[in-house]
Design a protein around this motif. Structure first.
Motif, PDB file in Angstrom:
ATOM      1  N   LYS A 104       0.865  -1.185   0.000  1.00 49.32           N
ATOM      2  CA  LYS A 104       0.000   0.000   0.000  1.00 49.32           C
ATOM      3  C   LYS A 104       0.901   1.235   0.000  1.00 49.32           C
ATOM      4  N   TYR A 105       0.533   2.249  -0.773  1.00 46.74           N
ATOM      5  CA  TYR A 105       1.396   3.408  -0.966  1.00 46.74           C
ATOM      6  C   TYR A 105       0.689   4.695  -0.556  1.00 46.74           C
ATOM      7  N   HIS A 106       1.363   5.468   0.329  1.00 48.77           N
ATOM      8  CA  HIS A 106       1.005   6.855   0.610  1.00 48.77           C
ATOM      9  C   HIS A 106       2.049   7.728  -0.067  1.00 48.77           C
ATOM     10  N   ILE A 107       1.637   8.835  -0.650  1.00 50.04           N
ATOM     11  CA  ILE A 107       2.590   9.753  -1.269  1.00 50.04           C
ATOM     12  C   ILE A 107       2.484  11.107  -0.584  1.00 50.04           C
ATOM     13  N   MET A 108       3.625  11.773  -0.484  1.00 46.63           N
ATOM     14  CA  MET A 108       3.696  13.031   0.254  1.00 46.63           C
ATOM     15  C   MET A 108       4.737  13.931  -0.398  1.00 46.63           C
ATOM     16  N   ARG A 109       4.466  15.222  -0.340  1.00 46.24           N
ATOM     17  CA  ARG A 109       5.440  16.196  -0.803  1.00 46.24           C
ATOM     18  C   ARG A 109       6.169  16.778   0.398  1.00 46.24           C
ATOM     19  N   ALA A 110       7.459  16.990   0.259  1.00 45.03           N
ATOM     20  CA  ALA A 110       8.249  17.546   1.352  1.00 45.03           C
ATOM     21  C   ALA A 110       7.755  18.943   1.718  1.00 45.03           C
ATOM     22  N   GLY A 111       8.047  19.336   2.957  1.00 42.34           N
ATOM     23  CA  GLY A 111       7.661  20.671   3.402  1.00 42.34           C
ATOM     24  C   GLY A 111       8.392  21.764   2.643  1.00 42.34           C
ATOM     25  N   GLU A 112       7.914  22.977   2.797  1.00 35.61           N
ATOM     26  CA  GLU A 112       8.482  24.122   2.071  1.00 35.61           C
ATOM     27  C   GLU A 112       9.968  24.265   2.366  1.00 35.61           C
ATOM     28  N   SER A 113      10.744  24.421   1.301  1.00 36.97           N
ATOM     29  CA  SER A 113      12.193  24.617   1.432  1.00 36.97           C
ATOM     30  C   SER A 113      12.532  26.100   1.340  1.00 36.97           C
ATOM     31  N   ILE A 114      13.767  26.416   1.642  1.00 35.71           N
ATOM     32  CA  ILE A 114      14.217  27.818   1.576  1.00 35.71           C
ATOM     33  C   ILE A 114      14.116  28.342   0.145  1.00 35.71           C
TER      34      ILE A 114
END
Length: 520
Positions: free
Chosen positions: A197-207
């Motif tokens: 089973k796969y969850h996908i996520m985007r990393a938090g805001e970068s500089i």
């Protein structure tokens, strides 16, 4: 060395010296013991290694004669997987796991039974089936055919099949034969349920994202001065981790080597109390799509232009030749959507080969990667992946073909079309600029920082010059004061010497006067 006395005299019976015999009494039978051990070893190897292989060949030949075709027989292990399949031309070959219940009459070699709702031409293994031992779920037995057997075939339960696979396994282990291959390439959209089973996520805001700058050069993704997560991004990641706590928590995290993705994985792992052995880095397959010469420019304008270019020119498979950004000379790749799809297909195939029954969280450094994987999962056109992108810190749970298709409307929304129109204008402007005339925001920042450093150095030099001048003047004043002091001290010493000399002269004159008075 043990010397035989009978050799020098020409005797036929060797005799040991009594002195040597007394010292080494057990060495008489060493040669016999050695030859006996070798004979035992050879016999053991023949029985354990060669005999099972010979029996396997004989059984295979018998099956070929009875089945009147190229045999292909399987053995299912205790976990419901196809452990081996024996063919006349080859050895053990791994098969995908069994996922459908056993069907057909017992004591038959194969029962061709595609799962409900799936065409018979799905994932199949191209082998020839013995005509006398093939039966479909409908009860019909065709003639000898060169069709494929679905990966959900059921293994034979006869003693012949139970004998073949262990014999091949023992022979392969003893003779060093290669193990059955278990790797497979996942097809998108999946034709059968995935093993994980796969969850996908985007990393938090970068500089860099907070400064509205595109950053796709793999060399600078790990630069913490530009790509580390911001406090705002860290807070969004903690909220996403809270969502995971109440849902299906991941058993494995795969993250990109971008600095923001590393920070995101650490935050999620800490919030979910996951061990470091369940948090794994992925080196290249999760990287963002390379934008070539457009890397380092204003993000809002560039991403609109990329969206318009993909929508108009990439096509449903993402391989339109004109949808490739212009090449750069600094090592930043310029990729099609198809390139990113290939990387993700390889990555998911590796996970499906290595893991089973896990819940895996994939952390992407940008929003296009989750969009491409969502489109692949649902069989959606790749030229609309930008409508499926994630915002920084956003998470998408349990990605399946059904959930992916539910995310994309039949036609783009009004907001998406407005963005595409803006992007078309920006794309036309970008393509009119010569490659040598592109000035990236990162280059402008570097130039500005360089000029600021030069100005600071000039100011520092001026300040140092003033300080040096003031120091020189201060030293001059000190030297002058010291000279005056020395002159004053010298003058005082001279006056003191003169005064002493005068007093001595006065005393001498008084003494002479006293002497003259006494003489008179």
């Amino acid at each position: 060395m043990i010397r035989r006395s009978g050799d020098a005299a020409g005797g036929t019976t060797p005799q040991l010296h009594s002195r040597v015999l007394r010292r080494y009494p057990v060495q008489q039978n060493d040669t016999c013991t050695y030859h006996s051990f070798n004979k035992t070893l050879v016999v053991t190897l023949c029985v354990v290694a060669v005999l099972p292989l010979a029996l396997t060949v004989l059984v295979d030949a018998a099956i070929t004669r009875v089945g009147n075709g190229s045999p292909a027989y399987g053995l299912r292990d205790g976990f419901g997987r196809s452990a081996f399949v024996i063919t006349r031309l080859g050895g053990p070959t791994g098969l995908p796991p069994l996922s459908s219940p056993l069907t057909g009459r017992p004591r038959r070699k194969f029962f061709v039974s595609p799962p409900p709702g799936r065409p018979a031409g799905g994932n199949v293994i191209p082998v020839r089936v013995p005509s006398a031992r093939c039966r479909t779920a409908s009860g019909q037995c065709p003639g000898e055919v060169s069709t494929g057997i679905p990966s959900e075939f059921t293994a034979d339960g006869t003693r012949r099949s139970l004998l073949e696979a262990p014999l091949w396994a023992v022979s392969a282990a003893l003779l060093g034969l290669p193990r059955p291959a278990s790797a497979k390439l996942v097809m998108f959209p999946p034709t059968s349920p995935l093993l994980n089973k796969y969850h996908i996520m985007r990393a938090g805001e970068s500089i860099m994202l907070s400064k509205n700058i595109t950053g796709t050069n793999p060399l600078f993704l790990t630069n913490r001065e530009e790509n580390a997560i911001t406090p705002k991004g860290a807070e969004a990641v903690r909220r996403a981790a809270g969502i995971l706590k109440g849902a299906d928590e991941p058993t494995l995290i795969e993250f990109s080597l971008a600095a923001a993705s590393i920070d995101t994985s650490n935050i999620v792992g800490t919030e979910l109390q996951m061990g470091k052995n369940t948090i794994r880095q992925e080196f290249t397959n999760l990287d963002p799509r390379g934008l070539g010469l457009w890397d380092g420019l204003d993000r809002s304008n560039i991403m609109d232009a990329v969206m318009a270019m993909d929508y108009d020119e990439a096509g449903p498979y993402g391989n339109g030749p004109t949808s490739r950004p212009p090449a750069n000379e600094d090592g930043t790749p310029n990729e099609l959507l198809k390139n990113e799809e290939i990387r993700l297909r390889q990555f998911i195939s590796g996970l499906e080969t290595s893991f089973s029954g896990d819940t895996i969280l994939l952390i992407f450094p940008d929003g296009s990667g989750p969009g491409v994987l969502t489109a692949m999962m649902g069989g959606l056109p790749l030229n609309r992946v930008h409508e499926l992108e994630l915002s920084p810190g956003e998470i998408r749970l349990n990605l399946t073909p059904e959930s992916a298709r539910a995310l994309l409307p039949p036609i783009p929304s009004k907001e998406s079309m407005e963005r595409i129109e803006r992007g078309r204008i920006e794309l036309k402007r970008l393509r009119a600029i010569a490659p040598e005339d592109f000035i990236r925001i990162t280059d402008e920042n570097l130039q500005r920082e360089f000029e600021e450093r030069e100005e600071e150095q000039r100011e520092a030099k001026k300040r140092q010059t003033r300080l040096d001048e003031e120091d020189r003047k201060a030293k001059a004043r000190l030297n002058e004061q010291e000279a005056k002091r020395k002159n004053i001290e010298k003058t005082a010493a001279v006056e003191e010497q003169k005064k002493r000399l005068k007093e001595e002269q006065q005393r001498a004159a008084a003494a002479r006067a006293d002497e003259m008075a006494l003489a008179a």
